[in-house]
Design a protein around this motif. Sequence first.
Motif, PDB file in Angstrom:
ATOM      1  N   ALA A   1       0.834  -1.199   0.000  1.00  0.00           N
ATOM      2  CA  ALA A   1       0.000   0.000   0.000  1.00  0.00           C
ATOM      3  C   ALA A   1       0.869   1.250   0.000  1.00  0.00           C
ATOM      4  O   ALA A   1       1.861   1.335   0.738  1.00  0.00           O
ATOM      5  N   GLY A   2       0.490   2.221  -0.826  1.00  0.00           N
ATOM      6  CA  GLY A   2       1.276   3.443  -0.936  1.00  0.00           C
ATOM      7  C   GLY A   2       1.385   4.200   0.357  1.00  0.00           C
ATOM      8  O   GLY A   2       2.401   4.857   0.622  1.00  0.00           O
ATOM      9  N   GLU A   3       0.359   4.127   1.203  1.00  0.00           N
ATOM     10  CA  GLU A   3       0.398   4.857   2.465  1.00  0.00           C
ATOM     11  C   GLU A   3       1.490   4.314   3.385  1.00  0.00           C
ATOM     12  O   GLU A   3       2.072   5.065   4.167  1.00  0.00           O
ATOM     13  N   ILE A   4       1.804   3.027   3.294  1.00  0.00           N
ATOM     14  CA  ILE A   4       2.855   2.453   4.132  1.00  0.00           C
ATOM     15  C   ILE A   4       4.203   3.053   3.757  1.00  0.00           C
ATOM     16  O   ILE A   4       4.986   3.466   4.624  1.00  0.00           O
ATOM     17  N   SER A   5       4.491   3.123   2.470  1.00  0.00           N
ATOM     18  CA  SER A   5       5.731   3.748   2.016  1.00  0.00           C
ATOM     19  C   SER A   5       5.777   5.221   2.413  1.00  0.00           C
ATOM     20  O   SER A   5       6.838   5.738   2.792  1.00  0.00           O
ATOM     21  N   LEU A   6       4.637   5.891   2.326  1.00  0.00           N
ATOM     22  CA  LEU A   6       4.590   7.311   2.680  1.00  0.00           C
ATOM     23  C   LEU A   6       4.893   7.512   4.152  1.00  0.00           C
ATOM     24  O   LEU A   6       5.680   8.398   4.525  1.00  0.00           O
ATOM     25  N   TRP A   7       4.282   6.711   5.013  1.00  0.00           N
ATOM     26  CA  TRP A   7       4.547   6.836   6.452  1.00  0.00           C
ATOM     27  C   TRP A   7       6.028   6.620   6.755  1.00  0.00           C
ATOM     28  O   TRP A   7       6.617   7.335   7.553  1.00  0.00           O
ATOM     29  N   ILE A   8       6.609   5.610   6.109  1.00  0.00           N
ATOM     30  CA  ILE A   8       8.025   5.315   6.333  1.00  0.00           C
ATOM     31  C   ILE A   8       8.891   6.466   5.850  1.00  0.00           C
ATOM     32  O   ILE A   8       9.854   6.876   6.508  1.00  0.00           O
ATOM     33  N   SER A   9       8.550   7.024   4.688  1.00  0.00           N
ATOM     34  CA  SER A   9       9.361   8.101   4.109  1.00  0.00           C
ATOM     35  C   SER A   9       9.341   9.357   4.975  1.00  0.00           C
ATOM     36  O   SER A   9      10.286  10.151   4.941  1.00  0.00           O
ATOM     37  N   GLN A  10       8.281   9.549   5.760  1.00  0.00           N
ATOM     38  CA  GLN A  10       8.130  10.775   6.543  1.00  0.00           C
ATOM     39  C   GLN A  10       8.431  10.617   8.032  1.00  0.00           C
ATOM     40  O   GLN A  10       8.341  11.595   8.771  1.00  0.00           O
ATOM     41  N   HIS A  11       8.794   9.424   8.488  1.00  0.00           N
ATOM     42  CA  HIS A  11       8.837   9.224   9.937  1.00  0.00           C
ATOM     43  C   HIS A  11       9.991   9.941  10.632  1.00  0.00           C
ATOM     44  O   HIS A  11      10.038   9.993  11.866  1.00  0.00           O
ATOM     45  N   CYS A  12      10.916  10.504   9.867  1.00  0.00           N
ATOM     46  CA  CYS A  12      11.988  11.314  10.461  1.00  0.00           C
ATOM     47  C   CYS A  12      11.765  12.809  10.227  1.00  0.00           C
ATOM     48  O   CYS A  12      12.648  13.621  10.535  1.00  0.00           O
ATOM     49  N   ALA A  13      10.622  13.165   9.669  1.00  0.00           N
ATOM     50  CA  ALA A  13      10.285  14.577   9.489  1.00  0.00           C
ATOM     51  C   ALA A  13       9.867  15.187  10.821  1.00  0.00           C
ATOM     52  O   ALA A  13       9.330  14.493  11.685  1.00  0.00           O
ATOM     53  N   HIS A  14      10.126  16.480  10.982  1.00  0.00           N
ATOM     54  CA  HIS A  14       9.739  17.199  12.193  1.00  0.00           C
ATOM     55  C   HIS A  14       8.655  18.218  11.867  1.00  0.00           C
ATOM     56  O   HIS A  14       8.632  18.770  10.763  1.00  0.00           O
ATOM     57  N   LEU A  15       7.782  18.465  12.814  1.00  0.00           N
ATOM     58  CA  LEU A  15       6.657  19.357  12.567  1.00  0.00           C
ATOM     59  C   LEU A  15       7.092  20.768  12.199  1.00  0.00           C
ATOM     60  O   LEU A  15       6.392  21.481  11.482  1.00  0.00           O
ATOM     61  N   ASP A  16       8.278  21.191  12.701  1.00  0.00           N
ATOM     62  CA  ASP A  16       8.758  22.538  12.401  1.00  0.00           C
ATOM     63  C   ASP A  16       9.587  22.600  11.121  1.00  0.00           C
ATOM     64  O   ASP A  16      10.145  23.647  10.784  1.00  0.00           O
ATOM     65  N   GLY A  17       9.691  21.468  10.417  1.00  0.00           N
ATOM     66  CA  GLY A  17      10.419  21.449   9.152  1.00  0.00           C
ATOM     67  C   GLY A  17      11.898  21.180   9.271  1.00  0.00           C
ATOM     68  O   GLY A  17      12.625  21.183   8.264  1.00  0.00           O
ATOM     69  N   SER A  18      12.377  20.903  10.481  1.00  0.00           N
ATOM     70  CA  SER A  18      13.824  20.739  10.686  1.00  0.00           C
ATOM     71  C   SER A  18      14.316  19.308  10.474  1.00  0.00           C
ATOM     72  O   SER A  18      15.517  19.062  10.530  1.00  0.00           O
ATOM     73  N   GLY A  19      13.407  18.376  10.244  1.00  0.00           N
ATOM     74  CA  GLY A  19      13.825  16.982  10.101  1.00  0.00           C
ATOM     75  C   GLY A  19      14.120  16.609   8.664  1.00  0.00           C
ATOM     76  O   GLY A  19      14.511  17.442   7.840  1.00  0.00           O
ATOM     77  N   SER A  20      13.954  15.337   8.351  1.00  0.00           N
ATOM     78  CA  SER A  20      14.187  14.846   6.990  1.00  0.00           C
ATOM     79  C   SER A  20      13.056  13.903   6.615  1.00  0.00           C
ATOM     80  O   SER A  20      12.786  12.939   7.353  1.00  0.00           O
ATOM     81  N   PRO A  21      12.381  14.165   5.497  1.00  0.00           N
ATOM     82  CA  PRO A  21      12.581  15.247   4.524  1.00  0.00           C
ATOM     83  C   PRO A  21      12.164  16.611   5.079  1.00  0.00           C
ATOM     84  O   PRO A  21      11.523  16.686   6.129  1.00  0.00           O
ATOM     85  N   LYS A  22      12.517  17.659   4.352  1.00  0.00           N
ATOM     86  CA  LYS A  22      12.247  19.026   4.806  1.00  0.00           C
ATOM     87  C   LYS A  22      10.807  19.417   4.514  1.00  0.00           C
ATOM     88  O   LYS A  22      10.516  20.242   3.648  1.00  0.00           O
ATOM     89  N   ILE A  23       9.922  18.799   5.267  1.00  0.00           N
ATOM     90  CA  ILE A  23       8.506  19.144   5.188  1.00  0.00           C
ATOM     91  C   ILE A  23       8.039  19.506   6.582  1.00  0.00           C
ATOM     92  O   ILE A  23       8.692  19.167   7.574  1.00  0.00           O
ATOM     93  N   SER A  24       6.908  20.209   6.672  1.00  0.00           N
ATOM     94  CA  SER A  24       6.430  20.649   7.982  1.00  0.00           C
ATOM     95  C   SER A  24       5.053  20.082   8.280  1.00  0.00           C
ATOM     96  O   SER A  24       4.511  19.289   7.497  1.00  0.00           O
ATOM     97  N   ALA A  25       4.481  20.516   9.384  1.00  0.00           N
ATOM     98  CA  ALA A  25       3.310  19.877   9.975  1.00  0.00           C
ATOM     99  C   ALA A  25       2.202  19.561   8.993  1.00  0.00           C
ATOM    100  O   ALA A  25       1.686  18.442   8.962  1.00  0.00           O
ATOM    101  N   GLY A  26       1.802  20.535   8.179  1.00  0.00           N
ATOM    102  CA  GLY A  26       0.679  20.335   7.281  1.00  0.00           C
ATOM    103  C   GLY A  26       0.890  19.257   6.241  1.00  0.00           C
ATOM    104  O   GLY A  26      -0.076  18.745   5.667  1.00  0.00           O
ATOM    105  N   GLN A  27       2.141  18.881   6.004  1.00  0.00           N
ATOM    106  CA  GLN A  27       2.469  17.876   4.984  1.00  0.00           C
ATOM    107  C   GLN A  27       2.741  16.496   5.578  1.00  0.00           C
ATOM    108  O   GLN A  27       2.897  15.536   4.840  1.00  0.00           O
ATOM    109  N   ILE A  28       2.803  16.398   6.892  1.00  0.00           N
ATOM    110  CA  ILE A  28       3.176  15.143   7.536  1.00  0.00           C
ATOM    111  C   ILE A  28       1.926  14.363   7.909  1.00  0.00           C
ATOM    112  O   ILE A  28       1.076  14.842   8.670  1.00  0.00           O
ATOM    113  N   GLU A  29       1.815  13.153   7.393  1.00  0.00           N
ATOM    114  CA  GLU A  29       0.653  12.305   7.628  1.00  0.00           C
ATOM    115  C   GLU A  29       0.558  11.881   9.107  1.00  0.00           C
ATOM    116  O   GLU A  29       1.570  11.784   9.813  1.00  0.00           O
ATOM    117  N   LYS A  30      -0.668  11.625   9.540  1.00  0.00           N
ATOM    118  CA  LYS A  30      -0.879  11.173  10.915  1.00  0.00           C
ATOM    119  C   LYS A  30      -0.134   9.877  11.185  1.00  0.00           C
ATOM    120  O   LYS A  30       0.477   9.699  12.251  1.00  0.00           O
TER     121      LYS A  30
END
Length: 375
Positions: A219-248
């Motif tokens: 399922a694509g959502e599984i890959s998406l969750w994995i790809s974002q699990h090191c992102a930070h809500l303030d955009g300082s993590g990896s990848p460089k995305i912030s709260a509104g882009q990070i899946e629950k």
Amino acid sequence: MAYQEVHIADLQPGSYVVQVLQQTGDVIVKHAGWVRTPAAIEQLRRKGVQVVLTDPEKRLEEAKATPAAEPANTDDEHSTRALFNDEWPKAEKALVQTQKVQRQMLDAVRHNNMIDLTLVHEVSAGLADSIARNQDVLLCLNRIAEQSDSLLQHSISCAVYMAAFARHLNMPTHKVQSLITAALLHDIGKALNPDYLQAEDYMAIPASLNALQKTANLAGEISLWISQHCAHLDGSGSPKISAGQIEKGSRMLAIVNNYEKLTSPQHSKLGPLAASRLLLERTPHKLDVELLQLFIKCIGIYPPGSVVKLTSGKLALVLENSAKKPLLPKVKVFYHSVHQHHLPARILDLSRQQEEQIDSCVDLKKYGLDVRNYI
């Protein structure tokens, strides 16, 4: 014989459904059971079931005209909580099977082979079922387990925490199982290079995603969750995305991943309470504060499997949490730390007495003791 994916239009009476893979609608069907009649298949279709996983080795030779299908149990039908001792062998079986499958997954990645996702689905469902019956048992079993393979232990512990977390949030069964699968696979790329084990987590994400790309029907959502699990809500993590882009699901995976790393008995000196406080300091900039508070409430301030020292100096193994009194779980007393001798083992519900309270979490190895001897 391998499990088979079957579209609802092709499902036949007499089939054994292992898991619902795709479903729409609000009523969620549990994953396992016989489908005996055409009417039962139609009932599943009306509930939004689109694709199921079946076991071709299980087949009813004569599908009788019974009025309902066994997979018709839904999430709004809450079963009675299983007794701790009754659930123990079932949870132990589910955990052992998960360990076996996870070893196969890691070996497959190391040898550049495809991951058998049907096996991952199966153990994810098994963990979800055990958690649904009595989550404290599986949490306890997992915490006292010891594996020589740190990557194996980390991924399984994350999966167990995720199972409890997702169910606590009342998520649909298929979503719970997908989140467990993501927890099992989130570090799969680390199996390719031992250097990843010492590096920051985000560095192994491309390797994990590359390994998962070779897996059919992920399922694509599984890959998406994995790809974002090191992102930070303030955009300082990896990848460089912030709260509104990070899946629950990504936020949940980040929480269980960080908590497990901080509290792993094999690799950390932090107790659960100290770890929870440290993680709360990472909110709201890095971690989702609302989800983190719900996670802590879910697994408890003193999670099952923790060893605690009581105010009397007695040591005890935490067995079950108290939802109304989280600081006063049910424990098993077995040793006196002051007098340094064993005590007759007894179960003590701290929420039902006034004499004893928890003083702190302890590392039992400091006393030369192995927690597995006091189960």
